[in-house]
Design an enzyme around this catalytic site. Structure first.
Site, PDB file in Angstrom:
ATOM      1  N   LEU A   8      11.694  85.978  28.022  1.00 14.93           N
ATOM      2  CA  LEU A   8      10.426  86.317  28.634  1.00 14.93           C
ATOM      3  C   LEU A   8      10.309  87.832  28.669  1.00 14.93           C
ATOM      4  O   LEU A   8      11.036  88.510  29.400  1.00 14.93           O
ATOM      5  CB  LEU A   8      10.352  85.763  30.056  1.00 14.93           C
ATOM      6  CG  LEU A   8      10.641  84.268  30.214  1.00 14.93           C
ATOM      7  CD1 LEU A   8      10.589  83.862  31.680  1.00 14.93           C
ATOM      8  CD2 LEU A   8       9.644  83.442  29.400  1.00 14.93           C
ATOM      9  N   VAL A  16      31.304  83.115  22.291  1.00 20.81           N
ATOM     10  CA  VAL A  16      30.758  81.961  23.003  1.00 20.81           C
ATOM     11  C   VAL A  16      31.401  80.666  22.542  1.00 20.81           C
ATOM     12  O   VAL A  16      31.627  79.739  23.325  1.00 20.81           O
ATOM     13  CB  VAL A  16      29.220  81.896  22.807  1.00 20.81           C
ATOM     14  CG1 VAL A  16      28.655  80.589  23.340  1.00 20.81           C
ATOM     15  CG2 VAL A  16      28.550  83.089  23.481  1.00 20.81           C
ATOM     16  N   ARG A  21       0.778  90.039  24.567  1.00 25.12           N
ATOM     17  CA  ARG A  21      -0.080  90.199  23.389  1.00 25.12           C
ATOM     18  C   ARG A  21       0.753  90.042  22.131  1.00 25.12           C
ATOM     19  O   ARG A  21       1.791  90.687  21.968  1.00 25.12           O
ATOM     20  CB  ARG A  21      -0.736  91.582  23.384  1.00 25.12           C
ATOM     21  CG  ARG A  21      -1.812  91.779  24.456  1.00 25.12           C
ATOM     22  CD  ARG A  21      -2.307  93.224  24.484  1.00 25.12           C
ATOM     23  NE  ARG A  21      -2.410  93.781  23.140  1.00 25.12           N
ATOM     24  CZ  ARG A  21      -2.118  95.053  22.837  1.00 25.12           C
ATOM     25  NH1 ARG A  21      -1.660  95.861  23.751  1.00 25.12           N
ATOM     26  NH2 ARG A  21      -2.263  95.483  21.601  1.00 25.12           N
ATOM     27  N   LYS A  65      15.279  93.152  39.597  1.00 21.77           N
ATOM     28  CA  LYS A  65      15.776  93.582  40.907  1.00 21.77           C
ATOM     29  C   LYS A  65      14.760  93.353  42.018  1.00 21.77           C
ATOM     30  O   LYS A  65      15.124  92.972  43.133  1.00 21.77           O
ATOM     31  CB  LYS A  65      16.178  95.055  40.857  1.00 21.77           C
ATOM     32  CG  LYS A  65      15.067  95.973  40.385  1.00 21.77           C
ATOM     33  CD  LYS A  65      15.547  97.388  40.180  1.00 21.77           C
ATOM     34  CE  LYS A  65      14.456  98.220  39.509  1.00 21.77           C
ATOM     35  NZ  LYS A  65      14.265  97.854  38.107  1.00 21.77           N
ATOM     36  N   GLY A  84      21.848  99.367  35.345  1.00 18.80           N
ATOM     37  CA  GLY A  84      21.877  99.294  33.884  1.00 18.80           C
ATOM     38  C   GLY A  84      23.150  98.701  33.321  1.00 18.80           C
ATOM     39  O   GLY A  84      23.526  97.566  33.634  1.00 18.80           O
ATOM     40  N   ILE A 101      26.189  99.614  33.851  1.00 17.46           N
ATOM     41  CA  ILE A 101      27.386  99.726  34.688  1.00 17.46           C
ATOM     42  C   ILE A 101      27.759  98.351  35.240  1.00 17.46           C
ATOM     43  O   ILE A 101      26.955  97.710  35.916  1.00 17.46           O
ATOM     44  CB  ILE A 101      27.150 100.697  35.865  1.00 17.46           C
ATOM     45  CG1 ILE A 101      26.730 102.070  35.348  1.00 17.46           C
ATOM     46  CG2 ILE A 101      28.400 100.812  36.725  1.00 17.46           C
ATOM     47  CD1 ILE A 101      26.293 103.017  36.440  1.00 17.46           C
ATOM     48  N   GLU A 134       8.200 107.707  35.084  1.00 16.92           N
ATOM     49  CA  GLU A 134       6.945 107.081  34.674  1.00 16.92           C
ATOM     50  C   GLU A 134       5.763 107.987  35.025  1.00 16.92           C
ATOM     51  O   GLU A 134       5.874 108.904  35.841  1.00 16.92           O
ATOM     52  CB  GLU A 134       6.785 105.736  35.383  1.00 16.92           C
ATOM     53  CG  GLU A 134       7.898 104.740  35.129  1.00 16.92           C
ATOM     54  CD  GLU A 134       7.859 104.145  33.731  1.00 16.92           C
ATOM     55  OE1 GLU A 134       6.816 104.290  33.057  1.00 16.92           O
ATOM     56  OE2 GLU A 134       8.867 103.553  33.329  1.00 16.92           O
ATOM     57  N   ASP A 142      12.698 101.386  44.250  1.00 14.31           N
ATOM     58  CA  ASP A 142      13.636 100.873  43.252  1.00 14.31           C
ATOM     59  C   ASP A 142      15.055 100.849  43.811  1.00 14.31           C
ATOM     60  O   ASP A 142      15.767  99.843  43.708  1.00 14.31           O
ATOM     61  CB  ASP A 142      13.555 101.740  41.990  1.00 14.31           C
ATOM     62  CG  ASP A 142      14.569 101.354  40.936  1.00 14.31           C
ATOM     63  OD1 ASP A 142      14.290 100.429  40.149  1.00 14.31           O
ATOM     64  OD2 ASP A 142      15.656 101.970  40.889  1.00 14.31           O
ATOM     65  N   LYS A 189      17.801  97.590  44.840  1.00 16.19           N
ATOM     66  CA  LYS A 189      19.187  97.527  44.364  1.00 16.19           C
ATOM     67  C   LYS A 189      20.170  97.540  45.528  1.00 16.19           C
ATOM     68  O   LYS A 189      21.203  96.848  45.494  1.00 16.19           O
ATOM     69  CB  LYS A 189      19.453  98.698  43.421  1.00 16.19           C
ATOM     70  CG  LYS A 189      18.615  98.637  42.143  1.00 16.19           C
ATOM     71  CD  LYS A 189      18.703  99.928  41.346  1.00 16.19           C
ATOM     72  CE  LYS A 189      17.854  99.861  40.086  1.00 16.19           C
ATOM     73  NZ  LYS A 189      17.815 101.136  39.339  1.00 16.19           N
TER      74      LYS A 189
END
Length: 426
Positions: free
Chosen positions: A2, A26, A39, A98, A127, A129, A183, A194, A198
């Site tokens: 997704l 695996v 889109r 998150k 990320g 880590i 951003e 953010d 976390k």
């Protein structure tokens, strides 16, 4: 899968480039069954076969040939509904979301438990880590007492530039945006949302209790000035936006959880002080293992995709073996302390009248609230006179009341800066 933005595109790339290695790890080939996007004609960092793309995410997660759903679209909805649908339809889930986990994690964990499926989310914090798996598994036999981290690369880049170049917040933010670290709308980062999400996830794992983003005391960095950073430097410290989760004793003798995100001064001798630019680091303290630090790139398409693929391998192995990994651990059910009861230290800069008795009056204001002073120094003379006070540890409520008292004093022209101080008292 997704979503196919910066993280999703890199997941697709790694699935292709490492197909043989993933199959060996695996024990079966991992095949991409479909990619849900908004889109079909949007530009993407990697080529995705057209027959894999779909705008019908609900139908994709409900397919009976899908064993695993990777969610990298972010936000609360439709991500929550799609994850719940995937679990109900027999697929395990790997997510990097998150915000959703911090707001409504228990609903997702309960759905995974009911379905007998995995819900993994290493990519949701810091990320590439690996911090969540060590907390959940490697330290499962230990008692974690504190987690202290720099978990937002944007704010760390800004504060690092303010420290190294003397720039103000606005200039450092503009540079971060120009370099792609921030951003166009940086609110989630610079106001601490953010990092708070976390922090909630880290606290939940570390202390085996349900902690949501609403439980986290949150302050951003928009009010951090060049003067604050300069004052920290004069103290041998550096300013960082910290996510802090720790156990604190209650008067009844139990442990409660304290969770907060705010800028703070930390000694340059602390390992987190050397974390530069957009890097992240998490410092863990536990009774048996002692002090551990996890460091690395905390964001970006490839680093986050690395964490997603790590979870994918684990979940795929579990699926083949008919088992599932560790689910939610909330048995401790510890209360979350309000910020006012959290113990911390303050650095307070005060513009004062330069006359006899000022220092004694300021010290009395601290004493009336039961707060002792660790250090005090005077800078400047006359109209430029300023006192800089660092307190010993006290409750945040007592420290805040002290600052309010100072602001009401006739001899105080202005309380110019208030910042918490973390690290060992000298």
């Amino acid at each position: 899968m997704l979503g196919c933005g910066s993280v999703g595109s890199q997941v697709v790339r790694l699935l292709g480039e490492q197909a043989d290695d993933l199959a060996a790890r695996v024990g079966a080939r991992v095949e991409l069954a479909g990619v849900a996007v908004r889109r079909l004609d949007a530009p993407r960092e990697v080529d995705v076969p057209a027959d894999l793309l779909t705008t019908d995410a609900a139908a994709l997660v409900a397919r009976d040939d899908v064993d695993l759903v990777i969610e990298v679209i972010g936000g609360i909805e439709p991500a929550r509904s799609l994850i719940l649908s995937a679990l109900e339809n027999g697929a395990s889930v790997v997510t990097a979301n998150k915000a959703l986990l911090a707001e409504d994690g228990p609903t997702l964990f309960e759905a995974a438990e009911k379905a007998g499926r995995d819900l993994y989310y290493e990519a949701a914090v810091a990320g590439a880590i690996p911090i969540l798996r060590p907390l959940r598994e490697s330290l499962a036999g230990d008692r974690v007492t504190r987690v202290l981290g720099i978990v937002n690369g944007t704010t760390n880049f800004i504060l690092d530039k303010m420290d190294t170049s003397g720039a103000g917040f606005a200039d450092a933010l503009e540079e971060a945006q120009a370099l792609g670290y921030a951003e166009a709308d940086p609110t989630a980062d610079v106001e601490g949302f953010d990092a708070a999400a976390k922090a909630a996830i880290l606290a939940s794992l570390a202390f085996h209790s349900r902690v949501t983003a609403a439980d986290v005391h949150r302050e951003g960095i928009t009010d951090v000035s060049a003067g604050d950073v300069r004052s920290a430097r004069e103290m041998g410290s550096v300013v960082k936006l910290l996510a802090i989760a720790e156990l604190r004793p209650t008067p009844e003798g139990d442990d409660a959880v304290s969770v907060r995100v705010h800028p703070a001064m930390i000694p340059r001798s602390h390992p987190l002080a050397s974390v530069r630019e957009a890097y992240n680091a998490v410092f863990v303290e536990s009774e048996a293992a002692g002090q551990l630090m996890f460091y690395g790139p905390g964001a970006g398409g490839s680093p986050t995709a690395s964490a997603v693929l790590g979870d994918l391998v684990t979940v795929a192995r579990n699926h083949r073996q008919g088992t599932r990994g560790v689910g939610e651990s909330a048995y401790a059910d510890r209360a979350v302390l309000p910020m006012g009861e959290t113990r911390t230290r303050y650095h307070v800069a005060i513009d004062v009248d330069d006359r006899a008795g000022v220092l004694a009056a300021v010290a009395q204001a601290f004493a009336e609230q039961g707060v002792s002073i660790q250090t005090v120094r005077q800078e400047g003379r006359g109209n430029d006179a300023q006192l800089v006070v660092v307190s010993h540890e006290a409750t945040d409520a007592a420290l805040a009341a002290t600052v309010d008292k100072l602001r009401d004093m006739e001899i105080v022209r202005e309380v110019t800066s208030v910042m918490r101080v973390e690290g060992t008292e000298e």
